[in-house]
Each structure stands twice: as C-alpha cells, then as structure tokens.
Design a protein around this motif. Structure first.
Motif, mmCIF file in Angstrom:
data_model
loop_
_atom_site.group_PDB
_atom_site.id
_atom_site.type_symbol
_atom_site.label_atom_id
_atom_site.label_comp_id
_atom_site.label_asym_id
_atom_site.label_seq_id
_atom_site.Cartn_x
_atom_site.Cartn_y
_atom_site.Cartn_z
ATOM 1 N N GLN A 56 -0.362 1.759 5.603
ATOM 2 C CA GLN A 56 0.285 1.918 5.142
ATOM 3 C C GLN A 56 0.430 2.283 3.425
ATOM 4 O OE1 GLN A 56 4.293 -0.347 5.776
ATOM 5 N NE2 GLN A 56 3.406 -0.311 7.785
ATOM 6 N N THR A 71 -0.369 1.813 -0.007
ATOM 7 C CA THR A 71 -0.362 0.538 -0.296
ATOM 8 C C THR A 71 0.492 -0.293 -1.322
ATOM 9 O OG1 THR A 71 -1.056 1.001 -2.665
ATOM 10 C CG2 THR A 71 -2.364 1.097 -0.935
ATOM 11 N N GLN A 108 3.913 -0.339 -0.159
ATOM 12 C CA GLN A 108 5.203 -1.076 0.322
ATOM 13 C C GLN A 108 4.338 -1.840 1.768
ATOM 14 O OE1 GLN A 108 4.506 2.453 3.578
ATOM 15 N NE2 GLN A 108 6.877 3.122 2.827
ATOM 16 N N ASP A 109 4.848 -3.409 1.584
ATOM 17 C CA ASP A 109 4.696 -4.590 1.510
ATOM 18 C C ASP A 109 4.533 -4.667 3.708
ATOM 19 O OD1 ASP A 109 4.161 -5.962 -0.887
ATOM 20 O OD2 ASP A 109 6.273 -6.440 -0.575
ATOM 21 N N ILE A 110 3.696 -4.701 4.596
ATOM 22 C CA ILE A 110 3.696 -4.817 5.799
ATOM 23 C C ILE A 110 4.418 -6.872 5.664
ATOM 24 C CG2 ILE A 110 2.451 -5.323 7.919
ATOM 25 C CD1 ILE A 110 0.382 -3.401 6.262
ATOM 26 N N ALA A 143 -3.075 -2.844 -1.949
ATOM 27 C CA ALA A 143 -1.722 -3.369 -1.897
ATOM 28 C C ALA A 143 -1.866 -5.049 -2.699
ATOM 29 C CB ALA A 143 -1.972 -3.354 -0.234
#
Length: 184
Positions: free
Chosen positions: A128, A130, A132-134, A14
């Motif tokens: 989530q 990888t 998808q940014d958190i 990520a």
C-alpha cells in the motif's frame, strides 16, 4: 518519450513496522548502484519500466508483475525508458518467511520477476502507499499469505535433503543473543 525535467527523484519511507520495511520511490534515470539486501525485496512497479541487473541478466519490470529479489542477490536499478519509473517495495526478513513456512526451504523466484496472480494479490496488502498505516493484524495475515504465495510461485525444488529448521532457528537465536561476545 521525452524526459520531464520537472520531476525529481524521491524516496518515501513508511512509518516503522516491527516486521517489514516499506518504501515508495520515483527515479527518472539512474536509481541505485549494484548492492545486496539481507532481506527479501518484494515490490511492484507502478508506472514506467524498472530495469535492473539480476543474476547475470537484465530484467525489466512493468506494472502488473511482482518483483522478488532473494536475500543476498546483487542488483541495481534504473529507468528502462525516458519516462522514469515509480515503484513500491517491502523488505522482509528471510527468517520470518521460513518461520511462517514451518522450516521449509526459502522460496526462490529465479529471474526476480513473477507474473503469478497469487503472488500479486498476496503482496498487495503490504504494498500500500507509504502514507497508509497497516494494522498489525492485517500485516500478520498479509505476511502469511505472502509466504505461501511465494512458495506457490517458486514451485518445488528437488534434489536437496530437507534442512533441520529447528536446529537452524536455535542457532540463529543464539547468534543474535550473543552479538556482544565471541562465539566459540
């Protein structure tokens, strides 16, 4: 089951975060040799059976559970069936968990796998895909929830005196600030 020769092993990382490292991977057989992390390795098997040696035993992670490997515990990884395994993992500094817990001892999941639903729910935001940014605020909240869920899943240890967290934290900060010089 038969081996699907069209599937190749892969690992995705990520986008970097200031607090956790996240990966997602698929292995059709042998995943990785025996090694250790200086972080917690917390993950979820998404498909297949993820088998690994951990603390003098062989563990088998199935979808629906949470993997919790304690810092500095040796482990390896391989597919438990011919279908391979797909998983996601986060790596979290133990000092961060201890800061969130206000200096309480680090939680320990003895067999490296937990079926605790609180831990499964709390780890979900950090596990989530990888791609998808958190959001940083979401990450902070998720880490808080994760640390407390780890404590709940680990239960209480008895027989040890409480460590002096403030002194240990000062020592850790001093060591990190002094990496370029000998500490006497």
């Amino acid at each position: 089951m038969t081996v699907d020769a069209t599937r190749k092993d892969w690992i995705r990382r990520a986008a970097p975060s200031s607090r956790v490292e996240r990966i997602e991977a698929y292995f059709g057989g042998h995943g990785y040799d025996m090694h250790r992390h200086d972080t917690y390795a917390i993950g979820r098997t998404l498909a297949g059976v993820q088998s690994f040696h951990y603390r003098r035993g062989m563990q088998h992670s199935l979808p629906g559970g949470t993997i919790v490997l304690h810092p500095d515990e040796a482990h390896d990884g391989q597919a438990g069936t011919d279908a391979g395994f797909h998983y996601r993992m986060i790596y979290v500094e133990p000092a961060l968990i201890q800061q969130i817990l206000g200096g309480r001892p680090l939680p320990f999941i003895r067999d490296g796998i937990s079926a605790d639903p609180r831990l499964y729910a709390a780890s979900g935001a950090l596990l989530q895909a990888t791609g998808q940014d958190i959001d940083p605020l979401q990450e902070d909240d998720a880490l808080f929830e994760l640390a407390h869920a780890l404590c709940a899943a680990a239960g209480r240890r008895t027989g040890r005196r409480a460590p002096d967290y403030a002194a240990a934290e000062r020592a850790r900060q001093f060591i990190h600030a002094s990496l370029d010089q000998p500490i006497l």
